[in-house]
Design an enzyme around this catalytic site. Structure first.
Site, short mmCIF file in Angstrom:
data_model
loop_
_atom_site.label_atom_id
_atom_site.label_comp_id
_atom_site.label_asym_id
_atom_site.label_seq_id
_atom_site.Cartn_x
_atom_site.Cartn_y
_atom_site.Cartn_z
N LYS A 31 0.73 -1.25 0.08
CA LYS A 31 -0.17 -0.10 -0.11
C LYS A 31 0.98 1.38 0.08
O LYS A 31 0.84 2.03 -0.82
CB LYS A 31 -1.09 0.08 1.08
CG LYS A 31 -1.43 1.28 1.51
CD LYS A 31 -2.48 1.17 2.75
CE LYS A 31 -1.58 0.93 3.98
NZ LYS A 31 -0.80 2.26 4.50
N THR A 32 1.73 1.33 0.95
CA THR A 32 2.71 2.45 0.85
C THR A 32 3.70 2.56 -0.19
O THR A 32 3.83 3.80 -0.62
CB THR A 32 3.66 2.35 2.35
OG1 THR A 32 2.96 2.15 3.64
CG2 THR A 32 4.44 3.46 2.48
N ASP A 222 -3.97 8.27 2.98
CA ASP A 222 -3.68 6.84 3.35
C ASP A 222 -4.65 6.67 4.23
O ASP A 222 -5.32 7.20 5.42
CB ASP A 222 -2.37 6.93 3.70
CG ASP A 222 -1.69 5.85 3.97
OD1 ASP A 222 -2.24 4.62 3.65
OD2 ASP A 222 -0.49 5.69 4.66
N GLU A 223 -4.86 5.18 4.72
CA GLU A 223 -5.60 4.52 5.67
C GLU A 223 -6.97 5.23 5.71
O GLU A 223 -7.28 5.43 6.62
CB GLU A 223 -4.88 4.80 6.98
CG GLU A 223 -3.39 4.27 7.16
CD GLU A 223 -3.26 2.64 7.08
OE1 GLU A 223 -4.31 1.95 7.02
OE2 GLU A 223 -2.12 2.00 7.37
N GLN A 253 -9.20 -4.05 7.81
CA GLN A 253 -8.33 -3.47 8.84
C GLN A 253 -8.97 -2.24 9.59
O GLN A 253 -8.21 -1.50 10.13
CB GLN A 253 -6.91 -3.21 8.23
CG GLN A 253 -6.34 -4.64 7.81
CD GLN A 253 -4.89 -4.30 7.27
OE1 GLN A 253 -3.86 -3.98 8.08
NE2 GLN A 253 -4.58 -4.38 6.06
N ARG A 621 0.01 -9.80 10.79
CA ARG A 621 1.24 -9.32 11.22
C ARG A 621 2.43 -10.19 11.02
O ARG A 621 3.49 -9.84 11.05
CB ARG A 621 1.33 -8.64 12.63
CG ARG A 621 0.18 -7.85 13.03
CD ARG A 621 0.13 -6.53 12.19
NE ARG A 621 -0.75 -6.73 11.19
CZ ARG A 621 -0.71 -5.90 9.88
NH1 ARG A 621 0.30 -5.18 9.72
NH2 ARG A 621 -1.76 -6.16 9.12
#
Length: 757
Positions: A31-32, A222-223, A253, A621
């Site tokens: 994503k980043t 973002d997010e 998430q 994770r």
């Protein structure tokens, strides 16, 4: 070519720059990376960097992303405006502060400051402090502001007022109104105000709305699944003119509803923008196939979600270890021994391991076992650097110099170090300030003759305010480092700490040295620049003065404030704290009904789905190995509970699991033997650990003067705790102690029999 390193879907998401874009990024899907390359691609397509606004959820993420973009397309990327919602909007609010009746040097209050103001209001209103608990009120007011509900709107809402009456708290609306009044009087905003007031600024000033719509022609968020209503509404306003908005996130998430995050923002994006293009990033680059498939099993049970099929090319990897234990102690032993075995057999480091849990109180028994086996660990998101008392004291001096109207900073340092200014004198000063309708600082500087004080006390107050006033005059002429050093010297905090017979004094002095280093680094850092549209010359957005340092520090997010994981230690944290992180080996402890999912969520489909998303975050994770565990008996809230396995475990296909049972007879029985040859049935040291000693040991402290604020202590009934405040002397000393799982208790120390940790 710039985008050659990306996969097909990542490229498409980057290259589509016009109109609304929704990028659904599965766990570990880069994503980043996509957000970074999309911004770089915009610049490569000759979009003016000053027309790009990128909103992130941590300053650290923004800094790292900006650095990567500069490496990709050069120094022109320096002119992108990138940062957290709060940091970006605070800059705009400072520029336009006069439109809202604020000074540009307004203070930003953290949660401690806000709660202090609320506590004072409750006391002034003569209300029951237990019923009108400051944390409850803080959350209630924050929830209102995040939904853009003003004090007047709150009072006009029959539903909200009815809720408060039903909860026997009919004065919340008045407290909210008074709270906002006092913040404005102090020239302060809380974190929620940075969003609320940004909305007010755009709502009430059409010229400013147009100005910023033209400035920010390309907006990237973002997010997006973690945005609240206020953030959603502001972004929608800013993007309304050019409609070039790209949001990146993962509905699976979304785990911050308790902070006001609204998952419908991402789920309904295509309803808000009917012409939006949807891109799904589904390839997971982090985890193995077994972990990815098991996580897919779980999240597929949720109804409120965007369909996607996350997959990986990383191979099957190990099956997920699942262990049932008789008790939480046995569970902790199992986890700790696997860590020992993996480290020895596979040559990995302790920092490759993370132990996740649903609630903080679960860490106690795990910590005891880690200490017994000499496994180094750290608690993630403990007290942050800027949350330490000695640092908060110095920062209060800085804040008061920058904004003398800040009553909270004034009250914190007026008599620290001690200046013979007692509570009675301070209360007289408060009454004077209220009568004159000015700040405490202004009352002390300009109206002190109107109050009856001893000559010594009056002189002490006058000396203090004149010192602050002198520094305040210099704040725009001297850089933050030089002025900060002089304030620290004149405050006499360091000599005061040195004369204190506290064993932690060296750590405190070291923290102050670290703060001085931060001042120096700030002064020596590169300027944030924009280009003058007429001359083409670079203009610094801000200078290196103390007010800018205080502003930047106050805007550090929880993640930005977290301790660095440079040490080789096992990480312990709640699952909420783990979001955005990854580890080779991940343990999720406490997979039990009424714990995970929590008891309060079981009756609500919406809350149960949030708990399931939280489990999905925990699972994803892990890179190499995921281990899940539960205990049939667990000590919770002062009593032993008997537990059923979490319903989430039954949602994982058995082909991805290897199960074992760890009982009190020192045997770990493997229930399902499969091709997971790496699994080790742990039973070493279990018998030895049954005799685990009290980790605190020793006898209770009898010298009441040995206790200090911030000390970690142990109580036979309440367990581990931290001293928040001390009151009185000798045998009459009382302490407020925050206990894990039991909240804040007020204890008379001579009866409490506390032990030092």
């Amino acid at each position: 070519m710039l985008l050659d390193e990306l996969n097909r879907e990542q490229k498409l998401a980057c290259m589509n720059i016009d109109g609304p874009n929704l990028i659904i990024a599965g766990a570990g899907s880069g994503k980043t990376r996509v957000l970074t390359y999309k911004i770089a691609y915009l610049i490569q397509q000759n979009i003016n960097p000053q027309n790009i606004l990128a909103l992130t959820f941590t300053n650290k993420a923004a800094e790292e992303m900006k650095e990567r973009i500069i490496n990709l397309v050069g120094d022109k990327a320096k002119y992108i405006l990138m940062g957290t919602f709060h940091s970006i909007f605070s800059k705009i609010l400072r520029i336009e502060a006069d439109r809202l009746g604020y000074l540009s040097s307004f203070t930003i209050y953290d949660s401690d400051n806000s709660k202090s103001v609320i506590k004072a209001i409750v006391k002034d209103f003569n209300l029951d402090e237990k019923l009108y608990n400051k944390s409850y009120l803080s959350n209630r007011i924050s929830a209102a502001k995040s939904r853009l509900i003003s004090p007047q709107t709150y009072q006009d809402s029959e539903q909200l007022m009815l809720e408060d009456r039903m909860n026997s708290r009919p004065y919340i609306a008045k407290i909210y109104q008074e709270y906002n009044y006092r913040l404005k009087r102090n020239m302060a905003m809380d974190f929620d105000d940075l969003l609320f007031n940004m909305n007010v600024l755009l709502r009430d000033n059409n010229d400013l709305l147009l100005k910023y719509q033209e400035r920010f022609r390309y907006i990237l968020v973002d997010e997006y699944q973690d945005t609240n209503f206020a953030q959603y509404y502001i972004v929608k306003k800013l993007a309304a003119r050019h409609r070039n908005i790209s949001v990146v996130g993962d509905d699976a998430q979304s785990i911050y509803a308790f902070r006001g995050a609204d998952i419908s923002n991402i789920l309904d994006f295509q309803k808000d923008y009917s012409d939006a293009k949807l891109f799904k990033l589904e390839q997971n680059y982090r985890s193995t196939n077994n972990i990815v498939n098991a996580a897919n099993n779980v999240i597929s049970q949720n109804k409120g979600r965007i369909e996607k099929n996350v997959w990986t090319n990383n191979g099957d990897g190990r099956k997920i270890n699942f262990c049932r234990s008789d008790s939480d102690k046995e569970e902790a032993k199992w986890i700790c021994n696997i860590i020992k075995d993996r480290k020895r057999a596979e040559g990995v480091e302790y920092k490759d391991f993370a132990i996740l849990y649903r609630t903080n109180q679960q860490s106690r028994v795990i910590e005891e076992n880690l200490r017994f086996l000499n496994i180094p660990y750290r608690i993630y998101s403990g007290i942050s650097f800027y949350g330490r008392k000695e640092i908060k004291d110095i920062m209060a001096y800085f804040s008061l110099v920058v904004n003398p109207s800040d009553d909270e900073a004034f009250l914190r340092v007026i008599n620290y170090p001690a200046r013979s200014i007692g509570d009675t004198s301070i209360n007289k000063l408060k009454i004077l300030a209220n009568e004159e309708k000015v700040s405490l600082f202004s009352a002390a500087l300009n109206h002190l003759d109107k109050v009856s004080l001893t000559p010594k006390t009056k002189q002490s107050i006058l000396d203090f305010v004149l010192m602050i006033h002198a520094f305040s005059i210099e704040k725009d002429k001297t850089d933050a480092y030089d002025l900060g050093i002089r304030i620290i010297e004149k405050s006499f905090i360091i000599p005061n700490l040195k004369k204190d017979n506290d064993p932690s004094v060296e750590d405190k002095l070291g923290n102050i040295d670290e703060l001085i280093g931060a001042l120096q680094a700030f002064v020596e850092s590169e300027d944030e620049l924009i280009l003058d549209e007429l001359t083409g010359e670079e203009i610094a957005l801000s200078n290196k003065t103390l007010d800018v340092f205080v502003q930047q520090t106050s805007l550090l997010s929880e993640t930005d404030r977290g301790d660095k994981n440079d040490d080789n230690k096992v990480s312990l944290m709640t699952i909420h704290s783990a979001k955005g992180l990854e580890f080779s080996y991940v343990f999720v402890a406490g997979m039990e009904e009424n714990l995970f999912p929590g008891v309060l969520s079981i009756g609500s489909q919406v809350e149960l789905e949030e708990e399931r998303r939280l489990f999905y975050v925990a699972m994803t994770r892990a890179k190499t190995e995921l281990a899940l565990s539960c205990a049939q008996m667990r000590f919770r809230n002062g009593s032993m509970t008997f537990n059923e396995e979490s319903r989430f475990l039954s949602e994982i296909d058995k082909e991805y699991l290897v199960e074992s049972y760890n009982n009190h007879k020192d045997k770990t029985r493997q229930r399902t033997i499969s091709s997971n040859s790496d699994f080790v049935s742990i039973n070493r040291n279990l018998k030895k650990l049954d005799t685990l000693p009290n980790p605190i040991g020793g006898t209770p402290v009898t010298d009441m003067n040995a206790f200090r604020e911030g000390m970690e202590v142990f109580h036979d009934k309440f367990g581990r705790g931290k001293i928040l405040s001390l009151e009185g002397k000798g045998d009459d000393t009382k302490a407020e102690v925050q206990f894990d799982g039991f909240g804040i208790k007020k204890l008379v120390l001579r009866f409490a029999k506390l032990k030092l940790k």
